[in-house]
Design a protein around this motif. Sequence first.
Motif, PDB file in Angstrom:
ATOM      1  N   VAL A  35      35.149  45.248  40.469  1.00 58.48           N
ATOM      2  CA  VAL A  35      35.771  44.918  41.760  1.00 58.48           C
ATOM      3  C   VAL A  35      37.292  45.011  41.642  1.00 58.48           C
ATOM      4  O   VAL A  35      37.964  45.543  42.537  1.00 58.48           O
ATOM      5  CB  VAL A  35      35.335  43.520  42.222  1.00 58.48           C
ATOM      6  CG1 VAL A  35      36.113  43.102  43.464  1.00 58.48           C
ATOM      7  CG2 VAL A  35      33.843  43.483  42.494  1.00 58.48           C
ATOM      8  N   ALA A  36      37.842  44.501  40.533  1.00 55.84           N
ATOM      9  CA  ALA A  36      39.294  44.563  40.328  1.00 55.84           C
ATOM     10  C   ALA A  36      39.770  46.006  40.301  1.00 55.84           C
ATOM     11  O   ALA A  36      40.847  46.324  40.814  1.00 55.84           O
ATOM     12  CB  ALA A  36      39.675  43.851  39.034  1.00 55.84           C
ATOM     13  N   GLY A  37      38.977  46.897  39.717  1.00 55.62           N
ATOM     14  CA  GLY A  37      39.347  48.305  39.699  1.00 55.62           C
ATOM     15  C   GLY A  37      39.419  48.904  41.095  1.00 55.62           C
ATOM     16  O   GLY A  37      40.338  49.669  41.410  1.00 55.62           O
ATOM     17  N   ARG A  38      38.469  48.542  41.941  1.00 55.03           N
ATOM     18  CA  ARG A  38      38.493  49.050  43.322  1.00 55.03           C
ATOM     19  C   ARG A  38      39.678  48.471  44.096  1.00 55.03           C
ATOM     20  O   ARG A  38      40.326  49.185  44.878  1.00 55.03           O
ATOM     21  CB  ARG A  38      37.175  48.722  44.016  1.00 55.03           C
ATOM     22  CG  ARG A  38      36.001  49.546  43.495  1.00 55.03           C
ATOM     23  CD  ARG A  38      34.806  49.450  44.408  1.00 55.03           C
ATOM     24  NE  ARG A  38      34.182  48.134  44.359  1.00 55.03           N
ATOM     25  CZ  ARG A  38      33.234  47.782  43.480  1.00 55.03           C
ATOM     26  NH1 ARG A  38      32.827  48.652  42.572  1.00 55.03           N
ATOM     27  NH2 ARG A  38      32.713  46.577  43.515  1.00 55.03           N
ATOM     28  N   LEU A  39      39.967  47.181  43.863  1.00 53.16           N
ATOM     29  CA  LEU A  39      41.117  46.575  44.541  1.00 53.16           C
ATOM     30  C   LEU A  39      42.435  47.178  44.044  1.00 53.16           C
ATOM     31  O   LEU A  39      43.386  47.306  44.811  1.00 53.16           O
ATOM     32  CB  LEU A  39      41.116  45.060  44.333  1.00 53.16           C
ATOM     33  CG  LEU A  39      40.009  44.291  45.055  1.00 53.16           C
ATOM     34  CD1 LEU A  39      40.075  42.817  44.686  1.00 53.16           C
ATOM     35  CD2 LEU A  39      40.115  44.470  46.559  1.00 53.16           C
ATOM     36  N   LEU A  40      42.481  47.545  42.769  1.00 52.92           N
ATOM     37  CA  LEU A  40      43.677  48.192  42.244  1.00 52.92           C
ATOM     38  C   LEU A  40      43.922  49.519  42.955  1.00 52.92           C
ATOM     39  O   LEU A  40      45.057  49.826  43.335  1.00 52.92           O
ATOM     40  CB  LEU A  40      43.530  48.400  40.734  1.00 52.92           C
ATOM     41  CG  LEU A  40      44.674  49.151  40.043  1.00 52.92           C
ATOM     42  CD1 LEU A  40      45.980  48.378  40.165  1.00 52.92           C
ATOM     43  CD2 LEU A  40      44.332  49.381  38.567  1.00 52.92           C
ATOM     44  N   ALA A  41      42.860  50.302  43.147  1.00 51.46           N
ATOM     45  CA  ALA A  41      43.008  51.570  43.857  1.00 51.46           C
ATOM     46  C   ALA A  41      43.455  51.338  45.299  1.00 51.46           C
ATOM     47  O   ALA A  41      44.299  52.074  45.829  1.00 51.46           O
ATOM     48  CB  ALA A  41      41.689  52.341  43.821  1.00 51.46           C
TER      49      ALA A  41
END
Length: 436
Positions: A35-41
């Motif tokens: 989820v953090a990876g998607r929010l980073l993008a």
Amino acid sequence: MTTTAPVSAPPAPAVDPDRWPDVARVPYAPLRAAVAGRLLARAAARRGVRVELPDGRTLNAATASGTVPAAPDAPVLRLHRPQDFLHRVGESGLIGFGEAYQAGDWDSPDLVALLTALAAAPETLVPGGTRWLRRFYVKRPPETELSTSANARRNIGRHYDLSNELFALFLDPTMTYSSALFPTGPGPRPVATWEELPAAQHRKIDRLLDLAGVGEGTRLLEIGTGWGELALRAAARGARVVSLTLSEEQLALARHRIAAAGLADRAEVRLCDYRAVEGRYDAVVSVEMIEAVGRPFWPDYFRTLDRVLAPGGRAALQAITMPHERMLASSRTYTWILKYVFPGGLIPSLQAIRETAARHTTLRVTAADAHGPHYAETLRLWRERFHARAEEVAGLGFDEVFRRMWELYLAYSEAGFRTGYLDVHHVLLSREEVAG
């Protein structure tokens, strides 16, 4: 993905697990990391941030119509250990973001530019439909850090008793650790240089003393001594000053400076909680103290001002502020700043100051002037000075994790003032009728 030349990752700082247990520990939270990876993008897309990976690839920003590369001059988030970064952020949110910086998992060639981009409208970084989940993963401040009478000295000591020598390395010779007030140019933009900083601090102090009506014979109470510059300046005007602090280090140096100036007969520094002060005073001045009080104790703080002010007395505060809605949203959130830098506090809004004073005292806010851009420049000067003297900081025994923590704190604060997420006000409280 696009590709750039790989950037060699600096060696990770040695992390003492006893001193920095949550920096030494890399959590394992695969679902949250995803989820953090998607929010980073998403954040990269919305803020125009370029995310650089260790192999030279660049994470293209995700948008509704596909992916687009960030602009060449975009602020850079350089990930040295992407998985560690995502697991930390996934488990602990912005606390994990800060701990990842302390651990050396990420960096930026322009930390302030990156944090300024991320600090603009932070409420939009998380999709609106998922914000209700916040209550399941955002931590609450621990009870042991509430700024009760029993806890306040320990909270203050964790920051202000680090070392007088440390603060002397990046503060100007006045040892003033609060926003200066610079001359202004077009805009009006603060004209801020290191050489100008001492005079700008005196300009700020003099304005507060004038606001409180401090002059010959004034009985002045200062809540929050710092290292004594305001008490010195007030005593030089002929005031009789009682200054309160909970910091042993500040107490010792402030007393020394006052004695060296030959003003010990006019200025007294006491190790005393504001709630315990006695006596009556013509004026009270308190500089960036309310932020450490904590929301549950704001009524006590303002009742103290009301109780000690003689008839016709005035109180002048310098207060860091934030917009009211953001204050309410963050008031029960345990942040990286609370965990590592300023335990027990909360930055108020100007509305909260007005309402608390009106609800609990006979005092009213009769004037309030903002000068947030001046704080951004003050922080810039401190940050540049701290960075330039990193070896001397290390020589005092502060490790690289601490130094990265302090650099992030100064840059984070500067970014807050540059975006308007934070402001700083001179606030006058009196029993006079509120004008207009």
